[in-house]
Design an enzyme around this catalytic site. Structure first.
Site, mmCIF file in Angstrom:
data_model
loop_
_atom_site.group_PDB
_atom_site.id
_atom_site.type_symbol
_atom_site.label_atom_id
_atom_site.label_comp_id
_atom_site.label_asym_id
_atom_site.label_seq_id
_atom_site.Cartn_x
_atom_site.Cartn_y
_atom_site.Cartn_z
ATOM 1 C CE1 TYR A 33 -66.827 -29.854 -40.785
ATOM 2 C CE2 TYR A 33 -67.674 -32.144 -41.432
ATOM 3 C CZ TYR A 33 -67.646 -31.174 -40.410
ATOM 4 O OH TYR A 33 -68.438 -31.251 -39.410
ATOM 5 C CE LYS A 148 -70.613 -30.427 -42.353
ATOM 6 N NZ LYS A 148 -70.797 -30.912 -41.051
ATOM 7 C CD GLU A 180 -74.633 -27.058 -33.340
ATOM 8 O OE1 GLU A 180 -75.307 -27.412 -34.400
ATOM 9 O OE2 GLU A 180 -73.795 -26.357 -33.589
ATOM 10 C CG LEU A 205 -73.742 -26.937 -39.342
ATOM 11 C CD1 LEU A 205 -72.819 -25.961 -39.796
ATOM 12 C CD2 LEU A 205 -73.531 -28.415 -39.804
HETATM 13 C C1 LIG Z 1 -72.401 -29.172 -35.047
HETATM 14 C C2 LIG Z 1 -73.233 -30.017 -35.913
HETATM 15 N N1 LIG Z 1 -74.684 -29.536 -35.931
HETATM 16 C C3 LIG Z 1 -75.262 -30.262 -36.837
HETATM 17 C C4 LIG Z 1 -75.047 -31.069 -37.825
HETATM 18 C C5 LIG Z 1 -76.160 -31.659 -38.699
HETATM 19 O O1 LIG Z 1 -76.023 -31.171 -39.939
HETATM 20 P P1 LIG Z 1 -76.472 -31.960 -41.067
HETATM 21 O O2 LIG Z 1 -77.886 -32.372 -41.008
HETATM 22 O O3 LIG Z 1 -76.347 -30.971 -42.376
HETATM 23 O O4 LIG Z 1 -75.426 -33.190 -41.266
HETATM 24 C C6 LIG Z 1 -73.590 -31.185 -37.849
HETATM 25 C C7 LIG Z 1 -73.235 -32.257 -38.838
HETATM 26 O O5 LIG Z 1 -72.037 -32.628 -38.926
HETATM 27 C C8 LIG Z 1 -72.646 -30.789 -36.839
HETATM 28 O O6 LIG Z 1 -71.465 -31.295 -36.792
#
Ligand SMILES: Cc1ncc(COP(=O)(O)O)c(C=O)c1O
Length: 285
Positions: A33, A148, A180, A205
């Site tokens: 997603y 993701k 994170e 991520l």
């Molecule tokens: C586990 C995780 N880390 C980091 C992020 C941040 O990523 P982004 O800045 O691309 O939304 C997300 C966003 O859904 C996430 O689920």
């Protein structure tokens, strides 16, 4: 108001969108997603999200059922038909349905593509003003967090664990270091003004907002160190914050009951939020 959503080539009412019980997204979490923020009816940083979508699909050998240009056109149409001014667009691609349940990837299935809008207040979020409280908890997720996927039960458990303790979110810990947040990247700012965040690997991520913020930090002459940090280091930090597509930057003012810095959103977090929003708004398409 009932939303119009997108499902496999059709723009239909949300109550009319139906997916098979054999869809592998439903049976195995075999789906990826993306979430793109929308400001003033325009997509923020969407190119990065599209590139990551392509990578997630390719890591799992899921064939994208539309080109990135076609997907962007669907996003824009959904914004228009739902008159979305501010919020996000959720997009999911699952491997599809083979009409039964077997572990191996089936051949000749058509991936299921779903998109829907979510109206949200992004710019004037109270968390951006007050900051968030987080707790740390063990990171029990799988080892490919760079993909993701919709397999999000572990982050849901971490988030609910935080809500049960009357705080806003959880920071995840593996081998003594923060990976994170439950759905965001995590940062601290040391007493001498160095911005620290975990380096990219399969452990986290690869946030699209993270990438933009690190570039902005360098331009703003903020020293950046990409290295793992511990909860103890975070307790002592001047500032802490998180980033994601729909939060942009949210300051963290308390970790595990310990006040961070002054207990108010810090200057680095506030500055990065402001410049990110300014630029993102300018470049939104
Ligand atoms: C586990 C995780 N880390 C980091 C992020 C941040 O990523 P982004 O800045 O691309 O939304 C997300 C966003 O859904 C996430 O689920």
């Amino acid at each position: 108001m009932e939303r119009i959503v997108y499902l496999d080539g059709e723009f239909i009412k949300e109550t009319e969108a139906k997916v098979s019980i054999f869809d592998r997204g439903f049976l195995f979490g075999d789906a990826v997603y993306e979430v793109t923020a929308v400001i003033n009816g325009k997509l923020v940083d969407n190119e990065g999200h599209m590139i990551r979508l392509q990578r997630s699909c390719s890591e799992l050998q899921i064939a994208l059922p539309a080109t990135l240009e076609q997907i962007t056109a669907i996003q824009k149409k959904l914004i228009e038909v739902n008159q979305l001014n501010e919020g996000g667009i959720y997009l999911q691609v699952s491997r599809g349905s083979a009409g039964d349940r077997d572990f191996g990837y089936p051949e000749n299935v058509t991936p299921t593509l779903v998109l829907f809008t979510q109206a949200r207040n992004l710019l004037n979020s109270p968390k951006a003003v007050k900051g968030m409280k987080v707790i740390t908890t063990e990171d029990i997720r799988w080892k490919r967090r760079d993909i993701k996927t919709v397999g999000l039960l572990a982050p849901c458990m971490a988030k609910q664990g935080a809500l049960d303790k009357q705080v806003d979110d959880a920071w995840l810990i593996e081998d003594g270091y923060i990976t994170e947040g439950s759905s965001n990247n995590a940062y601290i700012v040391t007493n001498d003004g160095v911005l620290i965040t975990r380096p990219l690997s399969n452990d986290i991520l690869h946030g699209i907002t993270r990438k933009a913020l690190l570039e902005l930090a360098e331009q703003a002459q903020i020293q950046v160190e990409e290295r793992p940090f511990t909860a103890e280091e975070a307790y002592q930090a001047d500032e802490a914050f998180v980033s994601s597509a729909t939060t942009f930057v949210w300051p963290v003012v308390e970790i595990d009951g310990k006040t961070i810095g002054t207990g108010k959103p810090g200057s680095v977090a506030t500055k990065l939020r402001d410049i990110y929003i300014e630029l993102a708004t300018q470049n939104a398409e």
